[in-house]
Design an enzyme around this catalytic site. Structure first.
Site, PDB file in Angstrom:
ATOM      1  N   LYS A  98       3.533  -3.824  -0.733  1.00 49.06           N
ATOM      2  CA  LYS A  98       2.734  -2.877  -1.503  1.00 49.06           C
ATOM      3  C   LYS A  98       1.975  -3.720  -2.519  1.00 49.06           C
ATOM      4  O   LYS A  98       2.563  -4.326  -3.413  1.00 49.06           O
ATOM      5  CB  LYS A  98       3.609  -1.852  -2.211  1.00 49.06           C
ATOM      6  CG  LYS A  98       2.733  -0.877  -2.991  1.00 49.06           C
ATOM      7  CD  LYS A  98       3.501   0.018  -3.923  1.00 49.06           C
ATOM      8  CE  LYS A  98       2.581   0.481  -5.044  1.00 49.06           C
ATOM      9  NZ  LYS A  98       3.255   1.305  -6.025  1.00 49.06           N
ATOM     10  N   GLY A 159       2.936   6.504 -14.243  1.00 44.90           N
ATOM     11  CA  GLY A 159       3.808   7.018 -15.291  1.00 44.90           C
ATOM     12  C   GLY A 159       3.205   8.071 -16.198  1.00 44.90           C
ATOM     13  O   GLY A 159       3.874   8.536 -17.126  1.00 44.90           O
ATOM     14  N   ALA A 185       1.110   7.189  -7.627  1.00 39.24           N
ATOM     15  CA  ALA A 185       0.954   7.086  -9.090  1.00 39.24           C
ATOM     16  C   ALA A 185       0.428   8.376  -9.709  1.00 39.24           C
ATOM     17  O   ALA A 185      -0.533   8.981  -9.231  1.00 39.24           O
ATOM     18  CB  ALA A 185       0.057   5.925  -9.516  1.00 39.24           C
ATOM     19  N   GLY A 186       1.100   8.780 -10.765  1.00 46.48           N
ATOM     20  CA  GLY A 186       0.637   9.889 -11.575  1.00 46.48           C
ATOM     21  C   GLY A 186       1.266  11.230 -11.282  1.00 46.48           C
ATOM     22  O   GLY A 186       1.067  12.184 -12.024  1.00 46.48           O
ATOM     23  N   ALA A 207       7.741   7.443  -8.389  1.00 46.52           N
ATOM     24  CA  ALA A 207       8.686   6.628  -9.148  1.00 46.52           C
ATOM     25  C   ALA A 207       9.025   7.357 -10.449  1.00 46.52           C
ATOM     26  O   ALA A 207      10.044   8.028 -10.545  1.00 46.52           O
ATOM     27  CB  ALA A 207       8.139   5.236  -9.405  1.00 46.52           C
ATOM     28  N   SER A 208       8.145   7.270 -11.430  1.00 38.94           N
ATOM     29  CA  SER A 208       8.441   7.813 -12.758  1.00 38.94           C
ATOM     30  C   SER A 208       8.770   9.292 -12.754  1.00 38.94           C
ATOM     31  O   SER A 208       9.602   9.752 -13.545  1.00 38.94           O
ATOM     32  CB  SER A 208       7.259   7.590 -13.694  1.00 38.94           C
ATOM     33  OG  SER A 208       6.959   6.234 -13.797  1.00 38.94           O
TER      34      SER A 208
END
Lengths: 283, 66
Positions: A98, A159, A185-186, A207-208
């Protein structure tokens, strides 16, 4: 019920949720969330060996039946990203990477120039390159032309939990891209993931939104359902958005509850009104 | 001999990869990768590798991230 598996570079994944391992307070919390997510692919970063902190994220990923996807997190130049990818290939015996090449500390948006350069070099070296990119359709197209195996546009900054800031650009990317599009992301909560899948994304990387939730394991379960729901909805052919109503109930057979005082079967009123009552379709 | 290992100047016993691993309390070499002076050193060449004094060594492994 099968909605088809996610195909990336010849690999088949039943889960369309890719699990980011970053941000968890502990490995045990991460382990529980990973199990709950149903993911089959989980990311890791490459960092210096530290004798003071043992513990293996790889063991937990393997225990969960997942494969590992190394990333180049923390790289700001093509040179560093390429070196990190090669180190990852040596350490983990995978040619999947990645690719992240960051251009700005506050937004963590990618540096398009360095990203393209790194992608080209890594594709040449036989890597399966999954680039984290912006929502710029032109950059996405260049990355695909370079030979990347998927395109991973951000919804909003890493994040930031802000969901999809530019759905129009994402829609353009989805329309023009032949390789899988993985929103990366986001994502903030389950509905963001569902919306992305409804739009036609092939997968989501989270993730976050999981690792920093108050209850990561529960959020991971929510995300698993969200991704599945969005995918099913996308395949089920939604109704269009309309400005006005379209009644869902047919008008035929509608009973007439108007008052008929003299029992002649006709509504009270003028002769003319009674001779030409409103038709059912006008109701 | 002194080398720069993961950003710190350390003394290693000799110029072998084993000496580097010992300096990091690593018992086994699974899941790690090695770069010297900015170049990745393939695992297949580790047994014959001779590290020189003052070289910049990075030893990395997978951690949570991404």
């Amino acid at each position: 019920m099968s909605t088809g598996s996610l195909q990336i570079a010849g690999k088949s994944l039943r889960s369309r949720l890719i699990f980011g391992t970053g941000g968890f307070m502990s490995l045990s919390i991460m382990e529980a969330a990973l199990e709950a997510s149903g993911a089959e692919l989980a990311t890791v970063a490459m960092r210096r060996v530290d004798p003071k902190s043992p513990g293996s994220v790889l063991d937990l990923i393997s225990k969960a039946g997942c494969e590992v996807l190394p990333n180049t997190a923390g790289c700001y130049t093509a040179r560093d990203a390429v070196l990190t990818a090669k180190l990852a290939r040596e350490a983990l015996q995978t040619n999947w990477i990645k690719l992240e090449v960051i251009g700005d500390d506050r937004t963590l948006f990618p540096d398009g120039t360095e990203l393209l350069r790194a992608a080209a070099e890594l594709v040449d070296e036989g890597f399966v390159v999954l680039p984290y990119t912006s929502d710029d359709p032109v950059l996405a197209r260049r990355l695909e032309e370079t030979g990347c195996s998927a395109i991973m546009p951000l919804g909003s900054p890493i994040g930031s939990g802000s969901g999809i800031r530019n759905p129009y650009n994402l829609a353009i990317i989805l329309e023009q891209t032949s390789v899988p599009v993985i929103l990366d992301a986001g994502i903030g909560t389950a509905s963001d993931a569902t919306v992305a899948m409804e739009m036609g994304c092939d997968g989501i990387l989270l993730a976050s939104s999981i690792s920093r939730a108050k209850d990561p394991e529960q959020m991971a379960r929510a995300m698993r359902l969200a991704v599945e729901a969005g995918r099913l909805a996308n395949l089920s052919g939604r109704i269009p958005r309309r400005l006005y109503a379209e009644a869902s109930t047919p008008a035929e057979g509608l009973p007439d509850f108007e008052m008929d005082g003299d029992g002649d079967g006709r509504r009270a009123g003028t002769q003319e009104e009674n001779d030409s009552p409103p038709t059912r379709s006008q109701r | 001999m002194k080398v720069l290992l993961n950003g710190e100047t350390v003394e290693i016993a000799d110029g072998t990869v084993v000496a580097v691993l010992n300096a990091l309390d690593l018992v086994k070499a699974d899941g790690i990768a090695l770069a010297i002076d900015g170049e990745v050193v393939p695992r297949s060449t580790w047994t014959d590798l001779k590290i020189a004094p003052g070289q910049r060594i990075e030893v990395v492994r997978a951690v949570q991230g991404g």
